[in-house]
Motif scaffolding. Structure first.
Motif, short mmCIF file in Angstrom:
data_model
loop_
_atom_site.label_atom_id
_atom_site.label_comp_id
_atom_site.label_asym_id
_atom_site.label_seq_id
_atom_site.Cartn_x
_atom_site.Cartn_y
_atom_site.Cartn_z
N LYS A 179 0.70 -1.30 -0.13
CA LYS A 179 -0.12 -0.03 0.00
C LYS A 179 0.76 1.30 0.02
O LYS A 179 2.07 1.30 0.48
CB LYS A 179 -0.71 0.25 1.24
N SER B 178 -9.39 -1.96 3.74
CA SER B 178 -8.36 -1.10 3.30
C SER B 178 -9.00 -0.01 2.25
O SER B 178 -9.80 -0.51 1.42
CB SER B 178 -7.25 -1.90 2.35
N SER C 161 -5.21 1.94 -2.82
CA SER C 161 -4.06 2.81 -2.92
C SER C 161 -3.63 2.30 -4.20
O SER C 161 -3.35 1.46 -4.52
CB SER C 161 -3.13 2.32 -1.88
#
Length: 402
Positions: free
Chosen positions: A29, A301, A304
């Motif tokens: 990430k 998450s 990214s």
């Protein structure tokens, strides 16, 4: 790498007295990448000589400070001794090419612990549009079953009680060598002794190919009733854009098959919010899936963009504040569901494998479906009977049953 260095005559020391510091990087990430590059710079500014290894050299080498003494990719860790020797001679080794390294042929350090990690493969068979890790790890390379079994037997002979099978994707293990994960687990569970096996993450598109076989082997008492099955999105169009090659319906089919045959299954999944093109409707489809399936844990998450990936170039990027808002919503939902599941265990008597001193104090252990439990005191490395006295969203508390 530690074992290779010891075999080469080097000593392993603490950070303050080390001549060289090895930073083994992750770059899955963007925030992780920033943390890694910042740490490398801090060490260099502090007067340390630094060797960088891991995924960062493959995924975004330009963020690595040029002052480092050597750079090794994930398939060059066997050259760690060469890196230091050449650095001492004033040369800078850079080795990030795709080499064939069988990690089960490399030496290991036997540390005092309850759990031992055995890699079963490296690389994967997916081509997810958001993933940079595959640039580092490459295509699937499964390690021979007999080598895996040999390491498991050696670990058990040395007193380890938990075997953690690791891989980028355990679900596709063996597809390149004519076998599969279920067959490997059959061989491991046939080994004599009292121990437990924790199986690492597996992707749905591979699991569904041998689902019945895998569920059957999961019934064995030596396998933790723990399933890490990332869905990533509850919307089929987003899954298509991600190139995940399965559907929401197939994910639910796998979960249903496991839950029907494996009582008390601890289901973990992963969700990426804010993927390019994720509309409010698509996000609500993810929320609805989570409310239907009710996983024990969700790793949430925010999307990214990684260098060189298709997703980084996609149109309809989701603005940061919206992705953060969706992430917070899912995190709150996850904690609520996890707590409701865990509190049902209060008052139950469970078998637990104790691991050692916990970060939260007391002795940390794992239940037979791999839930974290904290005990006020217990022998380490033993299977003990425990009564659950308290539950939180992230762990349990308990006491030994006399």
């Amino acid at each position: 790498m530690e074992a290779l260095l010891l075999n080469a005559g080097y000593e392993i020391s603490d950070l303050d007295s080390a001549d060289y510091v090895i930073v083994n990087t992750c770059a899955v990430k963007d925030p992780t990448e920033h943390h890694m590059s910042r740490r490398i710079k801090e060490l260099l500014d502090g007067g340390k000589r630094v060797i960088v290894t891991g995924c960062l050299p493959h995924i975004n080498p330009k963020v690595i400070d040029e002052r480092v003494s050597a750079i090794l990719g994930v398939k060059s860790i066997d050259r760690i001794g060469d890196a230091i020797r050449l650095a001492e001679e004033g040369e800078k080794l850079i080795s990030i090419e795709q080499r064939s390294v069988d990690k089960l042929e490399l030496p290991r350090i036997w540390k005092s612990s309850v759990a031992f990690v055995v890699p079963i493969s490296e690389g994967c068979l997916n081509a997810c549009t958001y993933c940079g890790t595959r640039f580092a790890r490459g295509v699937l390379k499964s390690y021979a079953p007999e080598k895996v079994v040999k390491w498991v037997k050696e670990a058990l002979a040395r007193g380890y009680k938990e075997i953690q099978l690791s891989s980028e994707d355990t679900g596709c293990y063996g597809f390149d060598i004519g076998t599969n994960l279920a067959e490997l687990l059959d061989e491991i569970t046939a080994i004599e002794g009292e121990f437990r096996v924790r199986v690492g993450m597996m992707n749905p598109n591979h699991v569904i190919k041998f689902l019945d076989e895998l569920v059957d082997v999961y019934k064995d008492e030596k396998i933790y009733k723990f399933l890490h099955l990332p869905v990533q999105s509850g919307d089929n169009e987003i899954l298509r854009l991600m190139a995940r090659t399965y559907t929401v319906e197939e994910f639910e089919e796998i979960v249903g098959a496991f839950r029907r045959k494996i009582p008390g299954l601890n289901l973990n999944t992963d969700i990426i919010v804010g993927f390019p093109g994720e509309t409010e409707e698509a996000f609500q489809n993810t929320v609805a899936l989570i409310e239907r399936v009710r996983p024990d844990k969700i790793n949430v998450s925010r999307f990214s963009p990684r260098p060189g990936t298709l997703a980084a170039k996609m149109k309809n990027q989701v603005v940061g504040w919206r992705a953060k808002e969706r992430s917070r919503y899912l995190h709150r939902l996850r904690l609520s569901i996890s707590y409701e599941i865990n509190k049902k265990l209060v008052g139950r008597e469970l078998e637990v494998l104790t691991h050692g001193q916990g970060q939260k104090g007391g002795i940390e252990g794992r239940t037979m479906n791999y839930k974290d439990i904290i005990l006020p005191g217990a022998p380490v490395g033993e299977f003990v009977k425990v009564k659950v006295t308290k539950a939180t969203a992230t762990y349990l508390m308990g006491e030994l049953v006399e």
